[in-house]
Design a protein around this motif. Structure first.
Motif, PDB file in Angstrom:
ATOM      1  N   THR A  49       0.860  -1.183   0.000  1.00  0.00           N
ATOM      2  CA  THR A  49       0.000   0.000   0.000  1.00  0.00           C
ATOM      3  C   THR A  49       0.895   1.231   0.000  1.00  0.00           C
ATOM      4  O   THR A  49       1.802   1.347   0.834  1.00  0.00           O
ATOM      5  CB  THR A  49      -0.915   0.025   1.238  1.00  0.00           C
ATOM      6  N   ILE A  50       0.638   2.117  -0.946  1.00  0.00           N
ATOM      7  CA  ILE A  50       1.493   3.291  -1.106  1.00  0.00           C
ATOM      8  C   ILE A  50       0.633   4.545  -1.183  1.00  0.00           C
ATOM      9  O   ILE A  50      -0.425   4.545  -1.825  1.00  0.00           O
ATOM     10  CB  ILE A  50       2.390   3.133  -2.363  1.00  0.00           C
ATOM     11  N   THR A  51       1.068   5.565  -0.498  1.00  0.00           N
ATOM     12  CA  THR A  51       0.339   6.839  -0.507  1.00  0.00           C
ATOM     13  C   THR A  51       0.904   7.746  -1.594  1.00  0.00           C
ATOM     14  O   THR A  51       2.113   7.738  -1.853  1.00  0.00           O
ATOM     15  CB  THR A  51       0.471   7.531   0.861  1.00  0.00           C
ATOM     16  N   GLN A  52       0.026   8.495  -2.249  1.00  0.00           N
ATOM     17  CA  GLN A  52       0.487   9.445  -3.264  1.00  0.00           C
ATOM     18  C   GLN A  52       1.636  10.289  -2.691  1.00  0.00           C
ATOM     19  O   GLN A  52       1.578  10.770  -1.560  1.00  0.00           O
ATOM     20  CB  GLN A  52      -0.655  10.358  -3.702  1.00  0.00           C
ATOM     21  N   GLY A  53       2.680  10.451  -3.483  1.00  0.00           N
ATOM     22  CA  GLY A  53       3.823  11.255  -3.078  1.00  0.00           C
ATOM     23  C   GLY A  53       4.800  10.541  -2.157  1.00  0.00           C
ATOM     24  O   GLY A  53       5.689  11.184  -1.586  1.00  0.00           O
ATOM     25  N   SER A  54       4.702   9.194  -2.030  1.00  0.00           N
ATOM     26  CA  SER A  54       5.607   8.463  -1.132  1.00  0.00           C
ATOM     27  C   SER A  54       6.199   7.248  -1.836  1.00  0.00           C
ATOM     28  O   SER A  54       5.899   6.965  -3.001  1.00  0.00           O
ATOM     29  CB  SER A  54       4.864   8.008   0.126  1.00  0.00           C
ATOM     30  N   THR A  55       7.049   6.534  -1.125  1.00  0.00           N
ATOM     31  CA  THR A  55       7.646   5.296  -1.643  1.00  0.00           C
ATOM     32  C   THR A  55       7.345   4.152  -0.685  1.00  0.00           C
ATOM     33  O   THR A  55       7.216   4.354   0.524  1.00  0.00           O
ATOM     34  CB  THR A  55       9.175   5.425  -1.808  1.00  0.00           C
ATOM     35  N   ARG A  56       7.229   2.958  -1.236  1.00  0.00           N
ATOM     36  CA  ARG A  56       7.025   1.750  -0.438  1.00  0.00           C
ATOM     37  C   ARG A  56       7.718   0.566  -1.144  1.00  0.00           C
ATOM     38  O   ARG A  56       8.000   0.626  -2.341  1.00  0.00           O
ATOM     39  CB  ARG A  56       5.541   1.434  -0.265  1.00  0.00           C
ATOM     40  N   SER A  57       7.938  -0.510  -0.366  1.00  0.00           N
ATOM     41  CA  SER A  57       8.597  -1.710  -0.922  1.00  0.00           C
ATOM     42  C   SER A  57       7.763  -2.949  -0.639  1.00  0.00           C
ATOM     43  O   SER A  57       6.945  -2.970   0.290  1.00  0.00           O
ATOM     44  CB  SER A  57       9.993  -1.893  -0.310  1.00  0.00           C
ATOM     45  N   ASN A  58       7.996  -3.974  -1.427  1.00  0.00           N
ATOM     46  CA  ASN A  58       7.445  -5.301  -1.119  1.00  0.00           C
ATOM     47  C   ASN A  58       8.473  -6.356  -1.521  1.00  0.00           C
ATOM     48  O   ASN A  58       9.486  -6.049  -2.167  1.00  0.00           O
ATOM     49  CB  ASN A  58       6.098  -5.545  -1.806  1.00  0.00           C
TER      50      ASN A  58
END
Length: 206
Positions: free
Chosen positions: A114-123
């Motif tokens: 799950t990623i929020t607009q304007g951010s970074t995430r990993s899986n």
């Protein structure tokens, strides 16, 4: 001796010979690996692949495949039963045990992100070995939602030597990335193995 007759003598030769011995040699063939042992003891192949036995000895050999292989067949035996071979030693003999390598196979699984607009995430995508000897698997992720880009390398490789391995993908969502949940496909490729896929959900939130 005989009554009234002088004692007579003669001589004869007596030869005592050793019971003959014959050599039994064990060979291994095929793409796989394993060991061969004997009863009576003598062969442990491994390292000791021949032994001498007295004539008339019945020798039973047992072939045991390694974890990455299967036992296939015996040749040169008087009789066989499963992975056992029986030989009666009346002359020098040789037998061969064939082993076949179990082909490498694996499965893929992936965590959702799950990623929020304007951010970074990993899986992470996990490669789990299901058979054979581990080899390198390359993993790539497919089409991403509009406004989401992959900031880590794609086509990442790992080798599940201990049973499983993981690769990590990092994503960046722009401030205007399309919101909602999308199913993403991850694809695994490895030499000589059919292509594998798994899916995971990517949710972009405002």
């Amino acid at each position: 001796t005989s009554s009234g007759v002088a004692t007579k003598t003669t001589t004869f030769s007596m030869t005592v010979s050793a019971i003959p011995t014959f050599t039994l040699t064990a060979f291994k063939s095929g793409t796989g690996t394993g060991t061969i042992t004997s009863n009576p003891a003598g062969i442990s192949c491994g390292s000791l692949c021949s032994a001498s036995y007295t004539s008339g000895t019945s020798v039973t050999l047992t072939a045991t495949a390694d974890a990455t292989s299967t036992f296939t067949s015996w040749t040169g035996c008087d009789s066989t039963s499963g992975n056992q071979c029986t030989v009666s030693m009346s002359a020098a003999r040789s037998v061969t045990a064939a082993f076949t390598l179990i082909p490498f196979d694996y499965a893929l699984s992936a965590t959702g992100v799950t990623i929020t607009q304007g951010s970074t995430r990993s899986n992470t995508v996990t490669v789990t070995k299901s058979a054979g000897t581990a080899q390198s698997v390359s993993v790539a992720v497919g089409t991403l939602p509009a406004g989401v880009t992959l900031t880590s390398a794609n086509n990442q490789a790992c080798t599940p030597t201990t049973g499983a391995c993981q690769v990590t993908f990092t994503y960046s969502a722009s401030a205007s990335a399309a919101t909602g949940t999308t199913s993403i496909t991850a694809t695994g490729t490895s030499s000589g193995v059919a292509t594998k896929t798994t899916t995971f959900s990517m949710t972009v939130s405002a």
